[in-house]
Design an enzyme around this catalytic site. Structure first.
Site, PDB file in Angstrom:
ATOM      1  N   MET A  26     -53.297 -12.516  13.170  1.00  0.00           N
ATOM      2  CA  MET A  26     -53.551 -12.863  14.992  1.00  0.00           C
ATOM      3  C   MET A  26     -52.087 -12.390  15.753  1.00  0.00           C
ATOM      4  O   MET A  26     -52.230 -12.865  16.717  1.00  0.00           O
ATOM      5  CB  MET A  26     -53.622 -14.315  15.254  1.00  0.00           C
ATOM      6  N   GLU A  66     -41.236 -14.597   8.894  1.00  0.00           N
ATOM      7  CA  GLU A  66     -41.282 -14.295   7.831  1.00  0.00           C
ATOM      8  C   GLU A  66     -42.178 -14.036   7.279  1.00  0.00           C
ATOM      9  O   GLU A  66     -42.972 -13.840   6.290  1.00  0.00           O
ATOM     10  CB  GLU A  66     -39.973 -15.311   7.535  1.00  0.00           C
ATOM     11  N   GLY A  67     -43.756 -15.586   7.454  1.00  0.00           N
ATOM     12  CA  GLY A  67     -44.741 -15.383   6.670  1.00  0.00           C
ATOM     13  C   GLY A  67     -45.876 -14.583   6.752  1.00  0.00           C
ATOM     14  O   GLY A  67     -46.096 -14.150   5.811  1.00  0.00           O
ATOM     15  N   HIS A  68     -46.056 -14.074   7.719  1.00  0.00           N
ATOM     16  CA  HIS A  68     -46.494 -11.926   7.996  1.00  0.00           C
ATOM     17  C   HIS A  68     -45.849 -11.355   6.968  1.00  0.00           C
ATOM     18  O   HIS A  68     -46.395 -10.301   6.647  1.00  0.00           O
ATOM     19  CB  HIS A  68     -46.648 -11.631   9.773  1.00  0.00           C
ATOM     20  N   GLY A  76     -51.994 -16.086   3.264  1.00  0.00           N
ATOM     21  CA  GLY A  76     -51.056 -17.014   3.025  1.00  0.00           C
ATOM     22  C   GLY A  76     -51.192 -18.370   2.330  1.00  0.00           C
ATOM     23  O   GLY A  76     -52.606 -18.813   2.778  1.00  0.00           O
ATOM     24  N   GLN A  77     -50.766 -19.320   1.199  1.00  0.00           N
ATOM     25  CA  GLN A  77     -51.332 -20.451   0.970  1.00  0.00           C
ATOM     26  C   GLN A  77     -51.314 -21.236   1.879  1.00  0.00           C
ATOM     27  O   GLN A  77     -51.756 -22.676   2.099  1.00  0.00           O
ATOM     28  CB  GLN A  77     -50.396 -20.361  -0.046  1.00  0.00           C
ATOM     29  N   GLN A  88     -58.381 -21.932   4.634  1.00  0.00           N
ATOM     30  CA  GLN A  88     -58.830 -20.411   5.489  1.00  0.00           C
ATOM     31  C   GLN A  88     -59.361 -19.909   3.569  1.00  0.00           C
ATOM     32  O   GLN A  88     -60.029 -18.875   3.459  1.00  0.00           O
ATOM     33  CB  GLN A  88     -57.722 -19.619   5.983  1.00  0.00           C
ATOM     34  N   VAL A 109     -43.783 -19.530   3.987  1.00  0.00           N
ATOM     35  CA  VAL A 109     -42.477 -19.569   3.921  1.00  0.00           C
ATOM     36  C   VAL A 109     -42.356 -19.903   4.665  1.00  0.00           C
ATOM     37  O   VAL A 109     -43.179 -20.752   5.690  1.00  0.00           O
ATOM     38  CB  VAL A 109     -42.223 -18.495   4.785  1.00  0.00           C
ATOM     39  N   SER A 138     -44.729 -20.827  11.707  1.00  0.00           N
ATOM     40  CA  SER A 138     -45.910 -20.714  11.903  1.00  0.00           C
ATOM     41  C   SER A 138     -46.211 -19.987  13.081  1.00  0.00           C
ATOM     42  O   SER A 138     -45.205 -20.487  14.078  1.00  0.00           O
ATOM     43  CB  SER A 138     -46.695 -22.491  12.327  1.00  0.00           C
TER      44      SER A 138
HETATM   45  P1  PAJ Z   1     -52.469 -16.017  11.630  1.00  0.00           P
HETATM   46  O1  PAJ Z   1     -52.304 -16.824  11.921  1.00  0.00           O
HETATM   47  O2  PAJ Z   1     -52.285 -14.598  12.203  1.00  0.00           O
HETATM   48  O3  PAJ Z   1     -51.941 -15.697  10.139  1.00  0.00           O
HETATM   49  C1  PAJ Z   1     -52.073 -14.038   8.920  1.00  0.00           C
HETATM   50  C2  PAJ Z   1     -51.802 -15.014   7.564  1.00  0.00           C
HETATM   51  O4  PAJ Z   1     -50.176 -15.570   7.769  1.00  0.00           O
HETATM   52  C3  PAJ Z   1     -52.566 -15.353   7.491  1.00  0.00           C
HETATM   53  O5  PAJ Z   1     -53.347 -15.812   5.782  1.00  0.00           O
HETATM   54  C4  PAJ Z   1     -51.339 -17.116   6.984  1.00  0.00           C
HETATM   55  O6  PAJ Z   1     -51.796 -17.697   5.769  1.00  0.00           O
HETATM   56  C5  PAJ Z   1     -50.809 -16.008   6.498  1.00  0.00           C
HETATM   57  N1  PAJ Z   1     -49.107 -16.919   6.882  1.00  0.00           N
HETATM   58  C6  PAJ Z   1     -49.034 -18.226   8.125  1.00  0.00           C
HETATM   59  N2  PAJ Z   1     -48.233 -18.710   8.198  1.00  0.00           N
HETATM   60  C7  PAJ Z   1     -47.561 -18.372   7.175  1.00  0.00           C
HETATM   61  C8  PAJ Z   1     -46.189 -19.127   6.242  1.00  0.00           C
HETATM   62  N3  PAJ Z   1     -45.490 -19.795   6.596  1.00  0.00           N
HETATM   63  N4  PAJ Z   1     -45.970 -18.206   4.397  1.00  0.00           N
HETATM   64  C9  PAJ Z   1     -47.488 -17.596   4.197  1.00  0.00           C
HETATM   65  N5  PAJ Z   1     -48.388 -17.276   4.902  1.00  0.00           N
HETATM   66  C10 PAJ Z   1     -48.154 -17.340   6.278  1.00  0.00           C
HETATM   67  O7  PAJ Z   1     -54.646 -16.709   9.261  1.00  0.00           O
HETATM   68  C11 PAJ Z   1     -54.736 -15.974  11.138  1.00  0.00           C
HETATM   69  O8  PAJ Z   1     -53.728 -15.316  11.567  1.00  0.00           O
HETATM   70  C12 PAJ Z   1     -56.906 -16.015  11.687  1.00  0.00           C
HETATM   71  O9  PAJ Z   1     -57.176 -16.547  10.385  1.00  0.00           O
HETATM   72  C13 PAJ Z   1     -56.840 -14.147  10.325  1.00  0.00           C
HETATM   73  C14 PAJ Z   1     -57.013 -14.688   8.864  1.00  0.00           C
HETATM   74  C15 PAJ Z   1     -56.050 -13.248  10.297  1.00  0.00           C
HETATM   75  C16 PAJ Z   1     -58.076 -14.290  10.950  1.00  0.00           C
HETATM   76  O10 PAJ Z   1     -58.102 -14.325  12.508  1.00  0.00           O
END
Ligand code: PAJ
Length: 246
Positions: free
Chosen positions: A22, A27-29, A139-140, A145, A168, A177
């Protein structure tokens, strides 16, 4: 990298990895983009702030949106195609078909955000159908989810492999986040109780915060999962329980 807005432009070569997002990249993305880059010929990232997974009164309107910044970060981290669909292509007029992962979608987060996982599962299935990836990356950090998506993929025999990457964190332990951007410096200091409480399995570290839940959850792997509200910001996090591997 190409930015594409319609499914018709989504031609890919060889194996394809999809990273649904979204936006508001951190860095997570980026870790998901790099994991997809390492395992696929073509990497597609989707950027769609999915209205169906936000309840009225949640943060849909203030969710961070900066496509230019996100596009630059995606390109630097190995994305070939950034898919930015229009809302009316994801939810065409008269849309009425939903994926509801009944049990897994109604506990924990699902109890506090009714309808949330219905929105998540539906948009992910739609993205899988539009992009047709071999692998999709999650992401875990959002352990429930992951559990919901894996269950949907098994239940409906969706031809995609779900890959999960570790959470991350910032140097201070806070899980990255997009919503961390809402926190004032004082709120961020308070929010640090969340990773600390999880790491120590000590709910009392959250005293003074509004705790939605702090519970073990039988996902694969088992996790200790929690959600707290700091001011008007809601944060979730989890740690994999001892003896399990992510
Ligand atoms: P969003 O919050 O943008 O996250 C996209 C992906 O990044 C997800 O799989 C989420 O678990 C991962 N992610 C977010 N923060 C993270 C972190 N700190 N470490 C590792 N991975 C991380 O999750 C969504 O979007 C939505 O629900 C989506 C799956 C896109 C559906 O609309």
């Amino acid at each position: 990298m190409k930015v594409v807005r319609t499914a018709a432009e989504l031609r890919t070569d060889g194996s394809t990895g999809l990273v649904p997002t979204m936006g508001g990249f951190h860095e997570g993305h980026l870790s998901l983009f790099r994991a997809a880059r390492a395992e696929n010929d073509t990497v597609v990232a989707s950027l769609f702030v999915n209205p169906a997974q936000f309840a009225p009164g949640e943060d849909l309107d203030r969710y961070p949106r900066d496509e230019e910044r996100d596009a630059a970060l995606a390109e630097e981290n190995g994305v070939d195609l950034l898919f930015v669909p229009a809302a009316e292509d994801i939810y065409p007029d008269g849309f009425q078909t939903w994926v509801d992962v009944e049990e897994l979608g109604s506990i924990l987060e699902g109890e506090h955000r009714p309808g949330h996982f219905r929105g998540v599962a539906t948009v992910c299935l739609k993205l899988f159908n539009l992009v047709r990836p071999d692998r999709a990356y999650f992401g875990q950090k959002d352990a429930q989810q992951v559990a919901v998506i894996k269950r949907m993929v098994r239940d409906l025999a969706v031809p995609v492999e779900i890959r999960v990457c570790p959470t991350v964190r910032d140097d201070d332990g806070l899980a990255l986040s997009s919503r961390n951007a809402y926190l004032s410096p004082e709120e961020r200091e308070k929010a640090l109780a969340l990773p600390r409480a999880l790491a120590a399995n000590d709910r009392s570290a959250l005293d003074g915060l509004a705790v939605d839940y702090f519970e073990p959850a039988d996902f694969e792997p088992r996790v200790l999962a929690a959600a707290v509200r700091v001011g008007s910001t809601r944060l979730i996090d989890n740690v994999v329980l001892e003896g399990e591997t992510a």
